[in-house]
Scaffold this active site. Structure first.
Site, short mmCIF file in Angstrom:
data_model
loop_
_atom_site.label_atom_id
_atom_site.label_comp_id
_atom_site.label_asym_id
_atom_site.label_seq_id
_atom_site.Cartn_x
_atom_site.Cartn_y
_atom_site.Cartn_z
CD GLU A 196 1.18 -0.33 8.15
OE1 GLU A 196 -0.10 -0.22 7.86
OE2 GLU A 196 1.80 -0.05 7.11
N GLY A 219 0.76 -1.25 -0.04
CA GLY A 219 -0.02 0.11 0.03
C GLY A 219 0.84 1.25 0.11
#
Length: 156
Positions: A78, A10
């Site tokens: 994250e 990503g």
């Protein structure tokens, strides 16, 4: 100093962003995760990429070698372990410089599956697109993930 391999699919494909976040990281190569698909999922603060099993699907990825400090920085970014969890995968990685294929174990962040599908911000999508272009990945993977999220999410 212990180094590990990290799988990016990503926003961490975005090389300038990764260089700021993880100054000790270096690009090792690229690979494909078989039988997984890209999806945008998230929370009230936004939708972000994750991967989930889907037979016949594939996800292009870059593999970075990271230091312990880089991994801690990635954990924070994250939202590990609450937003994303970590798991290990074994991939055939094509070297950036040599083109040689090497089988390596690497860790990857996957969003907790119970999160809802959602529509990502264009800023986030563009960050990911920059990474896709840098690695020569087909942008259609991202557009397909947006389409699934639009079609199947509970957002208006």
């Amino acid at each position: 100093m212990r180094k590990r391999y990290y799988i990016a699919y990503g926003s961490n494909l975005n090389i300038p962003q990764m260089r700021m976040r993880c100054p000790g990281a270096r690009i090792i190569g690229t690979s494909v995760i078989e039988d997984y698909q890209l999806l945008f999922k998230g929370s009230k603060t936004g939708s972000y990429l994750t991967i989930e099993p889907k037979e016949g699907a594939t996800v292009p990825v870059a593999v970075w070698e990271v230091t312990e400090q880089d991994e801690l920085s990635l954990d924070r970014y994250e939202g590990y372990p609450n937003f994303y969890y970590k798991t290990e995968m074994t991939l055939d990685i094509k070297g950036i410089r040599t083109g040689k294929i090497r089988r390596r174990q690497a860790f990857v962040y996957i969003m907790h599956e119970e999160r809802e599908l959602g529509i990502p911000s264009w800023f986030y999508v563009n960050t990911c697109l920059d990474g896709y272009r840098a690695f020569g990945f087909e942008e259609q993977y991202l557009f397909d993930a947006i389409e699934v999220s639009r079609r199947d999410s509970h957002e208006d």
